[in-house]
Design a protein around this motif. Structure first.
Motif, PDB file in Angstrom:
ATOM      1  N   UNK A  85    -131.784  34.962  -8.091  1.00 44.43           N
ATOM      2  CA  UNK A  85    -131.065  34.793  -9.290  1.00 44.43           C
ATOM      3  C   UNK A  85    -130.582  36.177 -10.038  1.00 44.43           C
ATOM      4  N   UNK A  89    -126.839  37.452 -11.133  1.00 49.06           N
ATOM      5  CA  UNK A  89    -126.610  37.989 -12.412  1.00 49.06           C
ATOM      6  C   UNK A  89    -126.061  39.370 -12.463  1.00 49.06           C
ATOM      7  N   UNK A  92    -122.496  39.573 -10.935  1.00 44.14           N
ATOM      8  CA  UNK A  92    -121.389  39.335 -11.962  1.00 44.14           C
ATOM      9  C   UNK A  92    -121.206  40.605 -12.856  1.00 44.14           C
ATOM     10  N   UNK A  93    -122.303  41.384 -13.277  1.00 47.12           N
ATOM     11  CA  UNK A  93    -122.101  42.542 -14.013  1.00 47.12           C
ATOM     12  C   UNK A  93    -121.586  43.697 -13.351  1.00 47.12           C
ATOM     13  N   UNK A  96    -117.813  43.436 -13.027  1.00 45.86           N
ATOM     14  CA  UNK A  96    -116.978  43.945 -14.156  1.00 45.86           C
ATOM     15  C   UNK A  96    -116.950  45.571 -14.422  1.00 45.86           C
ATOM     16  N   UNK A  97    -118.054  46.351 -13.806  1.00 43.49           N
ATOM     17  CA  UNK A  97    -118.029  47.753 -13.989  1.00 43.49           C
ATOM     18  C   UNK A  97    -117.071  48.219 -12.852  1.00 43.49           C
ATOM     19  N   UNK A 205    -119.642  53.991 -16.063  1.00 43.10           N
ATOM     20  CA  UNK A 205    -119.993  52.743 -15.280  1.00 43.10           C
ATOM     21  C   UNK A 205    -120.603  52.707 -13.936  1.00 43.10           C
ATOM     22  N   UNK A 208    -124.145  52.395 -15.312  1.00 40.72           N
ATOM     23  CA  UNK A 208    -124.529  51.000 -15.443  1.00 40.72           C
ATOM     24  C   UNK A 208    -124.748  50.400 -14.114  1.00 40.72           C
ATOM     25  N   UNK A 212    -128.096  48.271 -13.019  1.00 36.87           N
ATOM     26  CA  UNK A 212    -128.348  46.747 -12.556  1.00 36.87           C
ATOM     27  C   UNK A 212    -129.018  46.652 -11.338  1.00 36.87           C
ATOM     28  N   UNK A 215    -132.753  46.927 -12.285  1.00 40.91           N
ATOM     29  CA  UNK A 215    -132.915  45.628 -12.575  1.00 40.91           C
ATOM     30  C   UNK A 215    -133.134  44.639 -11.616  1.00 40.91           C
ATOM     31  N   UNK A 221    -134.969  44.971 -17.172  1.00 39.50           N
ATOM     32  CA  UNK A 221    -133.583  45.436 -17.743  1.00 39.50           C
ATOM     33  C   UNK A 221    -133.744  47.058 -18.245  1.00 39.50           C
ATOM     34  N   UNK A 223    -131.376  48.855 -19.158  1.00 40.78           N
ATOM     35  CA  UNK A 223    -130.139  49.553 -19.993  1.00 40.78           C
ATOM     36  C   UNK A 223    -130.767  50.053 -21.285  1.00 40.78           C
ATOM     37  N   UNK A 224    -129.903  50.844 -21.943  1.00 38.74           N
ATOM     38  CA  UNK A 224    -130.077  51.215 -23.407  1.00 38.74           C
ATOM     39  C   UNK A 224    -131.614  51.832 -23.538  1.00 38.74           C
TER      40      UNK A 224
ATOM     41  N   UNK B  61    -128.222  47.023 -29.065  1.00 36.75           N
ATOM     42  CA  UNK B  61    -128.902  46.931 -27.651  1.00 36.75           C
ATOM     43  C   UNK B  61    -129.672  45.912 -27.408  1.00 36.75           C
ATOM     44  N   UNK B  65    -130.035  42.684 -24.865  1.00 38.86           N
ATOM     45  CA  UNK B  65    -130.837  42.437 -23.939  1.00 38.86           C
ATOM     46  C   UNK B  65    -131.603  41.242 -24.164  1.00 38.86           C
ATOM     47  N   UNK B  69    -131.533  38.101 -21.423  1.00 45.26           N
ATOM     48  CA  UNK B  69    -132.601  37.586 -20.837  1.00 45.26           C
ATOM     49  C   UNK B  69    -132.823  35.944 -21.144  1.00 45.26           C
ATOM     50  N   UNK B  72    -130.662  34.578 -18.582  1.00 45.66           N
ATOM     51  CA  UNK B  72    -131.142  34.349 -17.297  1.00 45.66           C
ATOM     52  C   UNK B  72    -132.500  33.273 -17.302  1.00 45.66           C
ATOM     53  N   UNK B  75    -130.885  30.030 -16.776  1.00 46.79           N
ATOM     54  CA  UNK B  75    -130.164  29.809 -15.706  1.00 46.79           C
ATOM     55  C   UNK B  75    -131.204  29.466 -14.406  1.00 46.79           C
ATOM     56  N   UNK B  92    -123.049  35.752 -20.988  1.00 42.24           N
ATOM     57  CA  UNK B  92    -123.319  37.006 -20.349  1.00 42.24           C
ATOM     58  C   UNK B  92    -122.270  38.026 -20.423  1.00 42.24           C
ATOM     59  N   UNK B  93    -121.090  37.604 -20.304  1.00 42.12           N
ATOM     60  CA  UNK B  93    -119.888  38.606 -20.463  1.00 42.12           C
ATOM     61  C   UNK B  93    -119.450  38.969 -21.793  1.00 42.12           C
ATOM     62  N   UNK B 100    -120.355  46.909 -26.098  1.00 44.65           N
ATOM     63  CA  UNK B 100    -119.409  48.142 -25.999  1.00 44.65           C
ATOM     64  C   UNK B 100    -118.393  48.088 -27.282  1.00 44.65           C
ATOM     65  N   UNK B 223    -108.352  35.878 -16.801  1.00 44.86           N
ATOM     66  CA  UNK B 223    -108.387  37.594 -16.639  1.00 44.86           C
ATOM     67  C   UNK B 223    -107.206  37.767 -15.833  1.00 44.86           C
TER      68      UNK B 223
END
Lengths: 237, 237
Positions: A85, A89, A92-93, A96-97, A205, A208, A212, A215, A221, A223-224, B61, B65, B69, B72, B75, B92-93, B100, B223
């Motif tokens: 999973x 996920x 998917x991210x 995008x980057x 990017x 990022x 991921x 992660x 996670x 990030x941040x 941020x 997160x 979570x 996920x 899911x 998620x997107x 951003x 998109x």
């Protein structure tokens, strides 16, 4: 659905997961190629090459959409758990980057077309080329980190992002000096400001993507959080 | 798991989906507030307010997160299908774009701190304020589109994005004129170039959100297709 755990279906499921991983790598390599060529077209003033890159951008978009669809398909049909999973996920991210890095290549190419008419000092191009090479190496390393699920590589790459920011700040100062020196430099200098900024954002990017990957492997996670804390999390057994 | 379709568990599941939707809206409103105040701090030259916004950024941020979570989690535990799955993937997107936009507010605030010492002509601030108001109205409308799952609103907002680009181009030209007029304008003008660009990029993120809303309602990824084609897809019964 009854046979969901039979060896056959499970192998099929593994293949699907393997497939999205392979496609992310392909997309990443393609996008890196686009960035590399866009900077080349800028430095050489090759408007023809720049146009070719812009025309290829649709391929990045197509990969983005089709990997995305495959991920949703897997979520719907396979109901992945735990690390599977997280993989879906994260993919998917990550795409995008990657897609936004592709947008960056397109933006640089458009600048290349406009700036091919200008007489820009070569040392500024050298600085941009060097920033781009540094960032591209990070991108390739982040893809390797993803391929090998290697947190150490991911951490190392993420740690380089401040270096990109510093190089970019240098270019910014150089360009401002040119603008102050002669107002006729302003048009191309503003154009190159965007290019520098675009490369700097590509670095973000890439960072990022590394986050991921961490992660993905660690299930946390990152990030941040600051680089120091990321390191702590990676080192934490 | 045996009771997955019992009224109780199903109600619980509905509540979870409702909860992520509500939290996306809260995050969106908070982010919009951050952008609005960052532009205000810039225009008023209020470094104090700008610092407050930067200090609040961690909240964005944290929302990012925690919603992530929760998605996920859903899911993994609920194995959502069809429109529920699309909702989770879209969320998620969407939160990535909202996050951003939040980064953008932080960037504008940093510019506000630096530019509070400069004597910038008020007409350029007026142009930036007007661009920001226009973009913020789009952001609020995109949140409404998400709340009501309303494709028509989403389409209308997405259609406004070129207008943002055009306003931004105008600001760019204004700033370049100032730079050419007097080299002493270059420092603040470059700073405001970034601000204008940041607001313009917020418009791109808003457009992404609208595209996810259309994907959510229609089940089609819109998109990377032109506005005309998006309209076709929305109108397609």
């Amino acid at each position: 659905m009854l046979y969901i755990t039979s060896p056959h279906t499970s192998r099929q499921y593994d293949r699907e997961l393997e497939d999205i991983r392979a496609r992310v790598l392909l997309m990443g390599q393609f996008v890196a190629q686009q960035v590399s060529e866009s900077v080349e077209s800028l430095v050489k003033g090759d408007a023809e090459q720049a146009r070719k890159i812009i025309n290829n951008e649709y391929q990045v978009d197509a990969m983005d959409i089709s990997i995305d669809e495959e991920c949703t398909q897997i979520l719907a049909c396979r109901q992945p758990a735990a690390s599977d999973l997280r993989l879906v996920v994260a993919v998917i991210k990550i795409i995008t980057d990657l897609e936004r890095i592709g947008d960056g290549a397109e933006r640089i190419s458009r600048a290349a077309i406009r700036s091919s008419k200008w007489d820009t000092p070569s040392n500024i191009y050298e600085s941009i080329k060097s920033l781009a090479s540094y960032t591209l190496a990070m991108l390739y390393d982040s893809l390797e980190a993803f391929e090998k699920m290697d947190m150490e590589i991911a951490l190392e790459v993420a740690t380089k992002d401040p270096q990109v920011d510093a190089q970019y700040e240098g270019i910014l100062r150089q360009l401002i000096t040119y603008m102050i020196e002669d107002p006729r430099n302003i048009s191309w200098a503003v154009e190159l400001l965007w290019v520098g900024r675009t490369v700097e954002r590509i670095g973000d990017h890439v960072r990022n993507i590394c986050e991921y990957v961490i992660y993905l492997v660690k299930g946390k996670d990152v990030r941040h959080v600051g680089l120091k804390d990321i390191e702590q999390i990676v080192r934490d057994k």
